[in-house]
Design an enzyme around this catalytic site. Structure first.
Site, mmCIF file in Angstrom:
data_model
loop_
_atom_site.group_PDB
_atom_site.id
_atom_site.type_symbol
_atom_site.label_atom_id
_atom_site.label_comp_id
_atom_site.label_asym_id
_atom_site.label_seq_id
_atom_site.Cartn_x
_atom_site.Cartn_y
_atom_site.Cartn_z
ATOM 1 N N ASP A 12 0.837 -1.198 0.000
ATOM 2 C CA ASP A 12 0.000 0.000 0.000
ATOM 3 C C ASP A 12 0.872 1.249 0.000
ATOM 4 O O ASP A 12 1.700 1.427 0.899
ATOM 5 C CB ASP A 12 -0.906 0.038 1.239
ATOM 6 N N THR A 220 -20.854 -4.102 8.137
ATOM 7 C CA THR A 220 -20.104 -3.142 8.951
ATOM 8 C C THR A 220 -20.515 -1.720 8.610
ATOM 9 O O THR A 220 -20.820 -1.405 7.456
ATOM 10 C CB THR A 220 -18.590 -3.320 8.755
ATOM 11 N N ASP A 253 -10.410 -4.968 7.592
ATOM 12 C CA ASP A 253 -9.643 -6.206 7.692
ATOM 13 C C ASP A 253 -9.381 -6.568 9.155
ATOM 14 O O ASP A 253 -9.420 -7.747 9.535
ATOM 15 C CB ASP A 253 -8.316 -6.075 6.945
#
Length: 302
Positions: A12, A220, A253
């Site tokens: 990332d 979520t 995650d």
């Protein structure tokens, strides 16, 4: 008992825009969009859904087995996972490709714009599911399209219950394919945006999905927590206040690492997602997807 975590391993590149995307993008001009964001900070982190979930699951005391593809630049990542105790026996090296790369811009409101190069991830379907008695639970996260389809078929055929967590890979699949994934899965986990897309493409409501064979549908909601759907009924599980809001990358995650850990132990879904909410709040206070420290005693797990 081990949990198979299927999905991406990526590097990332995370940058921060100190303004708001909404102030820079003119809705009436999106057809000729040409915009540049000044990003004073830049850093490179270990990431990818499989890597981030495995990091959290392992730190909680679970056993993560990663099934994913790495490129010719992935030796450092492989060594890191091994040092953390993560099982890397099912990580496939693709010498002719780079490891997947995510280029992320986060604005002042924690909105994100991401460009993703799949690289070696596109070859993840070349990994076969092994015969291992210790793997009794799995999660299928965003991965190469062919890999995700193969994982669902193979896990179902092997009788291994799995969480279908399509994430940013959801738009790759049409309604029929998504309904097939759901028919093979034991649980479905999505964020609120993905939930709307999933319902739209499948033609099913969350209540209808959760009234099927599924043991639960988890949606979520960021800082608000999550909704747990079981047998057509929804229960809101409140979020956990973070000590600081630094970087949302990898929060979902982290949540899923907590979810898998609870499922490994046979907890009910509400208890599983309560731990997931705690992990999400812990992660958002740190930069990157794998830099937060998990104190099992502080979480009541010691």
């Amino acid at each position: 008992m081990a949990s198979l975590v299927c999905g991406s391993l990526a590097f990332d590149t995370i940058t921060n825009f100190h303004g708001r995307f909404a102030d820079q993008i003119l809705p009436e001009q999106v057809h000729i969009l040409n915009v540049s964001f000044l990003v004073p900070t830049l850093r490179r982190e270990f990431g990818g859904c499989a890597g981030n979930i495995a990091y959290n699951l392992q730190a909680l005391g679970g056993q993560a087995v990663v099934m994913a593809a790495l490129g010719n630049d992935g030796d450092e990542y492989l060594a890191r996972m091994a040092k953390l105790g993560i099982d890397t026996g099912l990580v496939f090296k693709v010498p002719e490709s780079y490891t997947a790369q995510a280029m992320i811009i986060t604005d002042a409101d924690n909105n994100q714009i991401t460009a993703f190069h799949p690289g070696a991830m596109q070859e993840a379907h070349r990994i076969d599911l092994p015969v291992r008695a210790d793997i009794r639970l799995a999660l299928i996260g965003p991965d190469g399209r062919d890999a995700m389809l193969k994982r669902a078929r193979d896990l179902h055929a092997a009788g291994i219950p799995f969480v279908f967590d399509p994430g940013q890979g959801l738009p790759m699949f049409n309604g029929e394919e998504l309904r097939h994934f759901i028919s093979l899965a034991t649980w479905v986990a999505v964020n609120d945006y993905e939930a709307r897309m999933l319902c739209d493409r499948t033609g099913q409501s969350l209540a209808e999905m959760s009234s099927s064979h599924l043991a639960g549908v988890i949606v979520t909601l960021g800082a608000e927590g999550c909704d747990v759907w079981v047998k057509g009924q929804s229960k809101r599980v409140d979020g956990v206040a973070a000590t600081a809001v630094v970087d949302p990358t990898g929060c979902g995650d982290a949540f899923r690492g907590g979810l898998l850990y609870g499922l490994e132990l046979g907890w009910d879904l509400v208890k599983c997602v309560t731990l997931g909410n705690q992990l999400g709040a812990l992660k958002i206070a740190q930069q990157g997807g794998q830099n937060h420290v998990i104190d099992r005693a502080a979480l009541g797990l010691a």
